[in-house]
Design an enzyme around this catalytic site. Structure first.
Site: not given
Ligand code: FAD
Ligand code: EPU
Length: 339
Positions: A164, A238, A334
């Site tokens: 990340r 997250s 994050e």
């Molecule tokens: P923004 O929120 O608009 O920007 C994020 C940062 O990047 C800011 O600092 C911004 O200034 C900068 N930025 C944006 N665009 C540019 C650009 N073109 N050039 C330079 N800087 C820029 N993330 C994961 O990694 N894994 C996941 O599984 C995941 N699951 C998610 C689930 C949900 C429900 C939500 C709401 C979010 C999740 N995220 C996850 C976080 C998010 O989706 C990602 O970080 C995504 O890449 C953010 O994109 P954005 O365009 O919305 O960025």
């Molecule tokens: N868990 C709990 N309680 C909770 C949540 C999680 O006990 O309320 C434990 C469970 O054992 C579960 C484990 O944590 O199995 C891992 O949870 P999960 O699979 O949901 O993944 P995570 O580690 O919480 C990460 C990423 C997610 C990504 C998922 C799947 C980070 C910070 N988050 O979540 O990314 O989608 O793995 O790969 O690394 C994001 O970055 O915004 C994001 C959603």
């Protein structure tokens, strides 16, 4: 001619649904418009925020500067032997790019299905999910240098990707604006099914020889069951990173809490599941004022309606303090905190 708007509400531009406003706001739909914008000294020296889909930020206050919303579109691909080189404008919706590739059978992005946000933000935090990180398919990105008004191409090494993390979150924060990203995909899938729930869900569906499309569907299904949909409940995924600790600290924690959820990390370190730590502190599903944590995933902070960014931030600090008090582990956010 660029249209600079004043006093624009950002409520519909951030997935937390926080009602903050931007002093100035401009939408960029072509890279050349960045040159036009930054040749004006007012914007070159002023406070700016680059905005994609707003799905990884918390707006703590109104933004007293210029918000630059990136809306540069376009997806192109070129096939060479079994490699597929796909290039997309920074303003493309990430999941539209994933679908573009998945329907054509171009392998590599399927585990990253349904992540919200834009293509341009994907290298910023090296997005990852279900056993795959962006860096595994990243080829290069093109970015605008705000100081010199020139464009530069970054390769994988230049980006210094980590968990990340990338150079764009650190040394080059606010210095470059990513305008397009190029990926190396493949016509020959090397599916990554290592994340337990994927194999289980494929088995539930009776699929023994999965395709790229199958993996994408299964990942989307798992995500929907765990994560709140920002269109109905505000959140940014997250809120914290999973903390990485030394083996010595891990042994101490595991002796006191044998159930601690953990994974191996680089250099013999150990990654802990932050969701587990937060749940153990009693926060899972808790509602505190207008905010709280999600009932199915304690790592996701939510806006139950009407929460201010400051309220969510304060709540997140309470979580940091209580996890530290119980486990001696510091959680790092994050989500980008914007003030
Ligand atoms: P923004 O929120 O608009 O920007 C994020 C940062 O990047 C800011 O600092 C911004 O200034 C900068 N930025 C944006 N665009 C540019 C650009 N073109 N050039 C330079 N800087 C820029 N993330 C994961 O990694 N894994 C996941 O599984 C995941 N699951 C998610 C689930 C949900 C429900 C939500 C709401 C979010 C999740 N995220 C996850 C976080 C998010 O989706 C990602 O970080 C995504 O890449 C953010 O994109 P954005 O365009 O919305 O960025
Ligand atoms: N868990 C709990 N309680 C909770 C949540 C999680 O006990 O309320 C434990 C469970 O054992 C579960 C484990 O944590 O199995 C891992 O949870 P999960 O699979 O949901 O993944 P995570 O580690 O919480 C990460 C990423 C997610 C990504 C998922 C799947 C980070 C910070 N988050 O979540 O990314 O989608 O793995 O790969 O690394 C994001 O970055 O915004 C994001 C959603």
């Amino acid at each position: 001619m660029l249209q600079i708007q004043e006093n624009v509400s950002l409520k519909n531009f951030n997935t937390f649904g926080v009602d903050a406003s931007a002093r100035y706001f401009v939408e960029i739909s072509h890279p050349d418009e960045l040159t036009e914008l930054f040749l004006d000294p007012q914007w070159k020296t002023g406070k700016t925020l680059i905005l994609g889909g707003g799905s990884n930020m918390l707006l703590v206050d109104d933004f007293d500067g210029l918000v630059i919303r990136i809306n540069i579109r376009g997806i192109e691909h070129r096939i060479s032997h079994n490699d597929v080189f796909v290039e997309a404008g920074a303003g493309e919706v990430w999941n539209d790019l994933v679908n573009y590739c998945v329907v054509r059978g171009y392998a590599g992005l399927e585990n990253l299905s349904l992540i919200p946000g834009s293509v341009g933000a994907s290298p910023v935090q090296n997005i990852g999910a279900y056993g795959v990180e962006l860096q595994e398919v990243f080829h290069t990105c093109r970015a605008f240098d705000v100081a010199t008004c020139t464009f530069k191409t970054f390769n994988k090494e230049d980006c210094r990707f980590g968990y990340r993390d990338s150079i764009f979150k650190n040394e080059l924060k606010d210095k470059y604006i990513i305008t397009s990203v190029k990926f190396t995909l493949s016509l020959i899938p090397k599916l990554n099914l290592s994340y337990g729930a994927i194999e289980q869900e494929l088995a539930n569906r009776g699929i023994s020889a999965p395709t790229v499309q199958d993996v994408s569907k299964v990942v989307a299904h798992i995500r929907v069951s765990k994560l709140p949909d920002p269109s109905t409940i505000g959140n940014a995924g997250s809120f914290f990173k999973n903390p990485v600790i030394s083996p010595e600290q891990f042994n101490t924690i595991q002796s006191a809490f044998p159930g601690v959820v953990h994974y191996p990390a680089a250099n013999g370190n150990v990654k802990l599941a932050a969701g587990w730590l937060i749940e153990q502190c009693g926060w899972k599903g808790k509602v505190v004022g207008h905010t709280g944590t999600w009932k199915n995933q304690a790592l996701v902070l939510v806006n139950h309606g009407g929460a201010t960014g400051r309220e969510v931030y304060q709540f997140s600090s309470e979580i940091v303090d209580s996890v530290y008090a119980k486990f001696g582990v510091t959680l790092h956010r994050e989500v980008n905190i914007i003030s």
